[in-house]
Design an enzyme around this catalytic site. Structure first.
Site, short mmCIF file in Angstrom:
data_model
loop_
_atom_site.label_atom_id
_atom_site.label_comp_id
_atom_site.label_asym_id
_atom_site.label_seq_id
_atom_site.Cartn_x
_atom_site.Cartn_y
_atom_site.Cartn_z
N CYS A 25 0.82 -1.22 0.00
CA CYS A 25 0.00 0.00 0.00
C CYS A 25 0.85 1.27 0.00
O CYS A 25 0.32 2.36 -0.18
CB CYS A 25 -0.95 0.01 1.19
N HIS A 69 -11.86 9.44 -10.09
CA HIS A 69 -10.69 9.57 -10.97
C HIS A 69 -9.75 10.68 -10.49
O HIS A 69 -9.22 11.46 -11.29
CB HIS A 69 -11.12 9.77 -12.43
N GLU A 107 -12.68 -0.98 -0.48
CA GLU A 107 -11.64 -0.82 -1.49
C GLU A 107 -11.58 -2.03 -2.42
O GLU A 107 -11.15 -1.91 -3.57
CB GLU A 107 -10.27 -0.67 -0.83
#
Length: 117
Positions: A25, A69, A107
């Site tokens: 991550c 985005h 996620e």
């Protein structure tokens, strides 16, 4: 207690740079996020709703304009973990709709974070 939920989707990148260099991550990566807002009430309003789902459209606009985005490190003032995002969306929603009782953020299809005071 009556409870309703509505789901929202967006895609974004982030990087948890504070993690050790070898942590996956810590690298730049992205997710297809799911945000679920939950509202609760002891009684229904005159229309028979906890709240009309249409009233939640400002959350879709906020997500689309601010998060979709985007690179989340540029959007949030805290590490862009799912937990911090759940709290962020909860606070944003609670300021608009007093019936908000929780927000969940996913996620991946197998991971969820929830903020519920």
């Amino acid at each position: 207690m009556f409870r309703i939920r509505k789901e929202f989707h967006f895609s974004a990148s982030h990087q948890l740079a504070h993690l050790p260099a070898g942590h996956q991550c810590a690298r730049l990566h992205g997710h297809n996020y799911i945000v679920v807002v939950e509202l609760a009430a002891d009684a229904l309003n005159a229309d028979g709703f906890v709240r009309d789902y249409h009233d939640l459209k400002p959350l879709k606009v906020y997500i689309d304009d601010t998060f979709d985005h985007r690179h989340l490190n540029d959007v949030l003032d805290v590490p862009s973990t799912a937990e911090n995002m759940a709290k962020h969306f909860f606070d944003w929603c609670k300021a608009r709709w007093p019936e908000v009782s929780a927000v969940l953020v996913s996620e991946t299809p197998k991971t969820w974070a929830e903020y519920r005071p």
